[in-house]
Scaffold this motif. Structure first.
Motif, PDB file in Angstrom:
ATOM      1  N   ASP A 114       5.886  -7.944 -22.971  1.00 21.54           N
ATOM      2  CA  ASP A 114       7.027  -7.256 -22.366  1.00 21.54           C
ATOM      3  C   ASP A 114       8.281  -8.123 -22.410  1.00 21.54           C
ATOM      4  OD1 ASP A 114       5.482  -5.058 -21.735  1.00 21.54           O
ATOM      5  OD2 ASP A 114       5.148  -5.647 -19.653  1.00 21.54           O
ATOM      6  N   LYS A 115       8.113  -9.416 -22.177  1.00 21.18           N
ATOM      7  CA  LYS A 115       9.263 -10.321 -22.017  1.00 21.18           C
ATOM      8  C   LYS A 115       9.809 -10.833 -23.348  1.00 21.18           C
ATOM      9  CE  LYS A 115      10.782 -14.256 -19.209  1.00 21.18           C
ATOM     10  NZ  LYS A 115      11.872 -13.476 -18.570  1.00 21.18           N
ATOM     11  N   TYR A 116       8.912 -11.166 -24.292  1.00 21.78           N
ATOM     12  CA  TYR A 116       9.366 -11.827 -25.510  1.00 21.78           C
ATOM     13  C   TYR A 116       9.165 -11.013 -26.788  1.00 21.78           C
ATOM     14  CZ  TYR A 116       9.491 -15.882 -22.414  1.00 21.78           C
ATOM     15  OH  TYR A 116       9.769 -16.733 -21.372  1.00 21.78           O
ATOM     16  N   GLY A 117       8.585  -9.830 -26.674  1.00 21.70           N
ATOM     17  CA  GLY A 117       8.389  -8.989 -27.857  1.00 21.70           C
ATOM     18  C   GLY A 117       6.929  -8.902 -28.252  1.00 21.70           C
ATOM     19  N   ARG A 118       6.515  -7.741 -28.751  1.00 19.65           N
ATOM     20  CA  ARG A 118       5.103  -7.490 -29.061  1.00 19.65           C
ATOM     21  C   ARG A 118       4.628  -8.325 -30.260  1.00 19.65           C
ATOM     22  NH1 ARG A 118       5.012  -4.686 -24.267  1.00 19.65           N
ATOM     23  NH2 ARG A 118       6.887  -3.427 -24.229  1.00 19.65           N
ATOM     24  N   LYS A 119       5.406  -8.309 -31.319  1.00 20.47           N
ATOM     25  CA  LYS A 119       4.973  -8.992 -32.544  1.00 20.47           C
ATOM     26  C   LYS A 119       4.956 -10.505 -32.361  1.00 20.47           C
ATOM     27  CE  LYS A 119       5.858  -9.397 -37.498  1.00 20.47           C
ATOM     28  NZ  LYS A 119       6.489  -8.783 -38.694  1.00 20.47           N
ATOM     29  N   LEU A 160       1.955 -11.624 -30.361  1.00 20.15           N
ATOM     30  CA  LEU A 160       0.720 -11.549 -31.141  1.00 20.15           C
ATOM     31  C   LEU A 160       0.628 -12.698 -32.145  1.00 20.15           C
ATOM     32  CD1 LEU A 160       0.405  -7.693 -31.742  1.00 20.15           C
ATOM     33  CD2 LEU A 160      -1.266  -9.150 -30.565  1.00 20.15           C
ATOM     34  N   VAL A 161       1.747 -13.042 -32.780  1.00 17.50           N
ATOM     35  CA  VAL A 161       1.750 -14.151 -33.744  1.00 17.50           C
ATOM     36  C   VAL A 161       1.362 -15.460 -33.051  1.00 17.50           C
ATOM     37  CG1 VAL A 161       3.237 -15.596 -35.193  1.00 17.50           C
ATOM     38  CG2 VAL A 161       3.391 -13.103 -35.347  1.00 17.50           C
ATOM     39  N   VAL A 162       1.956 -15.724 -31.892  1.00 20.24           N
ATOM     40  CA  VAL A 162       1.665 -16.964 -31.160  1.00 20.24           C
ATOM     41  C   VAL A 162       0.205 -16.990 -30.701  1.00 20.24           C
ATOM     42  CG1 VAL A 162       2.167 -18.273 -29.057  1.00 20.24           C
ATOM     43  CG2 VAL A 162       4.045 -17.304 -30.406  1.00 20.24           C
ATOM     44  N   LEU A 163      -0.267 -15.875 -30.129  1.00 25.58           N
ATOM     45  CA  LEU A 163      -1.634 -15.849 -29.596  1.00 25.58           C
ATOM     46  C   LEU A 163      -2.675 -15.927 -30.704  1.00 25.58           C
ATOM     47  CD1 LEU A 163      -1.219 -13.217 -26.736  1.00 25.58           C
ATOM     48  CD2 LEU A 163      -1.394 -15.696 -26.527  1.00 25.58           C
ATOM     49  N   PHE A 164      -2.439 -15.275 -31.835  1.00 26.71           N
ATOM     50  CA  PHE A 164      -3.401 -15.344 -32.935  1.00 26.71           C
ATOM     51  C   PHE A 164      -3.387 -16.727 -33.597  1.00 26.71           C
ATOM     52  CE2 PHE A 164      -4.345 -10.996 -32.412  1.00 26.71           C
ATOM     53  CZ  PHE A 164      -5.520 -10.768 -33.093  1.00 26.71           C
ATOM     54  N   SER A 165      -2.255 -17.386 -33.563  1.00 30.15           N
ATOM     55  CA  SER A 165      -2.229 -18.780 -34.028  1.00 30.15           C
ATOM     56  C   SER A 165      -3.111 -19.629 -33.126  1.00 30.15           C
ATOM     57  CB  SER A 165      -0.792 -19.311 -34.019  1.00 30.15           C
ATOM     58  OG  SER A 165       0.032 -18.562 -34.891  1.00 30.15           O
ATOM     59  N   GLY A 166      -3.042 -19.363 -31.810  1.00 31.66           N
ATOM     60  CA  GLY A 166      -3.873 -20.091 -30.853  1.00 31.66           C
ATOM     61  C   GLY A 166      -5.352 -19.807 -31.031  1.00 31.66           C
ATOM     62  N   ILE A 167      -5.695 -18.537 -31.268  1.00 34.30           N
ATOM     63  CA  ILE A 167      -7.104 -18.167 -31.504  1.00 34.30           C
ATOM     64  C   ILE A 167      -7.627 -18.891 -32.747  1.00 34.30           C
ATOM     65  CG2 ILE A 167      -8.683 -16.282 -32.092  1.00 34.30           C
ATOM     66  CD1 ILE A 167      -6.775 -14.401 -30.551  1.00 34.30           C
ATOM     67  N   THR A 168      -6.844 -18.827 -33.815  1.00 37.84           N
ATOM     68  CA  THR A 168      -7.258 -19.437 -35.080  1.00 37.84           C
ATOM     69  C   THR A 168      -7.517 -20.933 -34.915  1.00 37.84           C
ATOM     70  OG1 THR A 168      -5.952 -17.797 -36.323  1.00 37.84           O
ATOM     71  CG2 THR A 168      -6.615 -19.801 -37.496  1.00 37.84           C
ATOM     72  N   LEU A 169      -6.584 -21.631 -34.279  1.00 40.23           N
ATOM     73  CA  LEU A 169      -6.696 -23.088 -34.151  1.00 40.23           C
ATOM     74  C   LEU A 169      -7.794 -23.495 -33.172  1.00 40.23           C
ATOM     75  CD1 LEU A 169      -2.904 -24.074 -34.134  1.00 40.23           C
ATOM     76  CD2 LEU A 169      -4.563 -24.426 -35.979  1.00 40.23           C
ATOM     77  N   ILE A 194      -0.459  -9.416 -39.384  1.00 39.88           N
ATOM     78  CA  ILE A 194       0.529  -9.210 -38.325  1.00 39.88           C
ATOM     79  C   ILE A 194       1.908  -9.690 -38.776  1.00 39.88           C
ATOM     80  CG2 ILE A 194       1.235  -9.961 -36.010  1.00 39.88           C
ATOM     81  CD1 ILE A 194      -1.775 -10.071 -35.297  1.00 39.88           C
ATOM     82  N   VAL A 195       1.953 -10.893 -39.358  1.00 42.55           N
ATOM     83  CA  VAL A 195       3.229 -11.476 -39.782  1.00 42.55           C
ATOM     84  C   VAL A 195       3.900 -10.622 -40.848  1.00 42.55           C
ATOM     85  CG1 VAL A 195       4.286 -13.442 -40.973  1.00 42.55           C
ATOM     86  CG2 VAL A 195       2.601 -13.835 -39.165  1.00 42.55           C
ATOM     87  N   ILE A 196       3.122 -10.136 -41.813  1.00 39.89           N
ATOM     88  CA  ILE A 196       3.704  -9.436 -42.964  1.00 39.89           C
ATOM     89  C   ILE A 196       3.948  -7.949 -42.693  1.00 39.89           C
ATOM     90  CG2 ILE A 196       3.336  -8.767 -45.382  1.00 39.89           C
ATOM     91  CD1 ILE A 196       1.717 -11.323 -45.746  1.00 39.89           C
ATOM     92  N   PHE A 197       2.998  -7.282 -42.031  1.00 38.93           N
ATOM     93  CA  PHE A 197       3.040  -5.818 -41.992  1.00 38.93           C
ATOM     94  C   PHE A 197       3.348  -5.189 -40.626  1.00 38.93           C
ATOM     95  CE2 PHE A 197       0.111  -6.785 -45.567  1.00 38.93           C
ATOM     96  CZ  PHE A 197       0.851  -6.213 -46.593  1.00 38.93           C
ATOM     97  N   LEU A 198       3.070  -5.868 -39.534  1.00 38.71           N
ATOM     98  CA  LEU A 198       3.283  -5.256 -38.224  1.00 38.71           C
ATOM     99  C   LEU A 198       4.775  -5.160 -37.915  1.00 38.71           C
ATOM    100  CD1 LEU A 198       1.629  -4.166 -35.770  1.00 38.71           C
ATOM    101  CD2 LEU A 198       2.034  -6.388 -34.691  1.00 38.71           C
ATOM    102  N   GLU A 199       5.193  -4.017 -37.377  1.00 35.99           N
ATOM    103  CA  GLU A 199       6.599  -3.802 -37.050  1.00 35.99           C
ATOM    104  C   GLU A 199       6.773  -3.713 -35.536  1.00 35.99           C
ATOM    105  OE1 GLU A 199       8.115  -0.415 -39.126  1.00 35.99           O
ATOM    106  OE2 GLU A 199       7.305  -1.055 -41.063  1.00 35.99           O
TER     107      GLU A 199
END
Length: 488
Positions: free
Chosen positions: A353-358, A361-370, A462-467
């Protein structure tokens, strides 16, 4: 100007939020009561380890198609009647399960009761009707995170109730009591909520049976995205087959495969009949949306919820097998994991809500991956405290990711929110089936690496296709009036 979110209020939309997350909580208590009750059931009915495992598999099998069907029904009938019906009907089915005498009866009724796990989808539509887009991420996170805690509620309360009634039938009384509470709450819920705030319109799809799409390419992608759901059900069937657990015959196994193929073909036909007239005559611009948005959220939830459900299932045994901890200590450490949902999932929604949906998701999926990549490289010589901390970090990222995914689900197409939530939710179960099956075939480090690699692939999508959702979406009322729904 829209008021600030006040979760301590019990008026208006907050009243609906609290009643709805608790409805979800009760469905999870009933649905996931099997796990904490399994030692009692196994002892009372002298079940083998294999029979117990089959019951746990059957408990989740029906949830995958049920979330799709319930998503369609909630868009057509509304969340009020659907949540109440799931609680009441699910409660009665659960009571029937608790008084079955033979293993075959237990297995059949437990398979049928999997639809209770679809209750989650209903609340997504209800919350999206009551909260504006700028608050929907946090509200959906509260709904999902606090409601999800029903699994912990069952684990904490039901063994105590069962023990107080004695060893033989204690589990029957415990499940019956929980089920009766669910039935009572389902009736209470029906008489205390409405589908929308006063004066708002509840938008419905023109037809049900398949999701409406906006182009032929979207139609093809929609059909392709249904395939993993059938593959997951095929995978569950294979696990029960003579080759693996030997709980069904070869004839039954192939019969199930044939039925799945036939149902898939029937679904393709239904998808075409629902969409044919729209695609041939061009869909009105106001009704158009990009199905790729749904597809990416499907895969995202496969990772976040799939990781969440599979890790909580194996964590205690991971601590025991790799670090030789006492079982009670391992269970207590693993028990921290479900509590993360209370703040992580709402946190993911709030950040969206505060910083944007995409971006979220990019930040959290980077965290999941690492975090899961590091877990995949854990050595048995590592400090136990460090490993527990790493699993908690991975849990925070994955659960927050689930909140972030469902902060965006209601912003794609309002009249289809239930169906979109149903498909995304079903992919979460597919992820759990995929990761748990992998865990049964490989060692723990490879299991964690698989989650990390899958997350990395979805991160790229997410980075390439999610809008990011635009300023507004539109819906057309029955009288032809166009209504604008703000998205930020």
């Amino acid at each position: 100007m829209e008021d600030k979110l006040n979760l301590f209020s019990f008026k208006g939309k907050y009243y609906i939020l609290h009643l709805t997350w608790f409805a979800f909580f009760m469905t999870f208590v009933v649905w996931l009561s099997l796990g904490p009750m399994m030692p009692f059931i196994q002892q009372a009915l002298l079940l083998s380890e294999q029979q117990a495992k089959v019951l746990l598999i059957l408990n989740v099998a029906m949830t995958i198609p049920a979330r799709i069907v319930v998503g369609m029904l909630v868009d057509k009938l509304g969340p009020k009647i659907m949540f109440s019906s799931i609680l009441v009907l699910g409660g009665f089915v659960s009571i029937v399960f608790s008084w079955m005498q033979s293993y075959e009866q237990l297995a059949l009724v437990r398979f049928l009761s999997g639809f209770i796990g679809a209750g989650f989808v209903v609340g997504i539509r209800m919350i999206s009707e009551w909260f504006p887009a700028k608050q929907t991420g946090t509200a959906q996170g509260i709904y999902g995170g606090w409601g999800n805690f029903g699994s912990a509620g069952a684990a904490i309360s039901l063994p105590f109730i069962a023990s107080s009634f004695g060893e033989v039938n204690g589990w029957r009384y415990a499940i019956t009591i929980a089920s009766m509470l669910a039935i009572s709450y389902g009736i209470f819920y029906y008489f205390n909520v409405t589908n929308t705030p006063k004066g708002s319109t509840y938008f419905k799809p023109k037809k049900i049976g398949a999701m409406e799409v906006s182009s032929y390419s979207d139609l093809g992608l929609y059909v392709l995205m249904n395939i993993p759901l059938y593959l997951a059900l095929s995978l569950l069937t294979w696990k029960l087959s003579p080759e693996r657990m030997n709980m069904i015959s070869l004839g039954v196994e192939f019969s199930i495969y044939i039925v799945l193929v036939l149902v898939f073909v029937l679904q393709i036909f239904k998808t075409w009949t629902v969409n044919a007239q729209y695609l041939k005559h061009f869909t009105l611009k106001q009704h158009q949306y990009k199905f790729k948005q749904v597809a990416i959220l499907d895969w995202a939830y496969l990772v976040t919820f799939g990781a969440e459900l599979s890790v909580v299932s194996i964590l205690a045994m991971f601590y025991v097998d790799w670090f030789e901890l006492p079982k009670i200590t391992a269970a207590l450490l693993a028990g921290v994991y479900p509590f993360i949902n209370l703040f992580a999932r709402p946190g993911g929604g709030y950040l969206s809500d505060k910083y944007g949906r995409k971006l979220t998701l990019v930040v959290l999926f980077s965290g999941i991956t690492l975090s899961f990549l590091v877990l995949g490289n854990v050595d048995k010589s590592w400090s136990m405290y460090l490993v527990v901390a790493l699993t908690i970090v991975g849990g925070i990222f994955s659960k927050a990711g689930s909140g972030a995914v469902f902060s965006m689900v209601p912003l794609i197409q309002r009249r289809l929110t239930g169906q979109i939530a149903g498909m995304v939710g079903a992919f979460g179960n597919v992820g759990a089936v995929l990761f748990l099956t992998a865990n049964s075939l490989v060692d723990y480090d490879e299991f964690f690496i698989l989650i990390s690699m899958t997350s990395a692939v979805v991160l790229v999508l997410i980075v390439i296709f999610l809008e990011e959702p635009k300023e507004h979406m539109t819906e057309i009322l029955d009288d032809g009036t166009v209504e604008i729904i703000k998205l930020n």
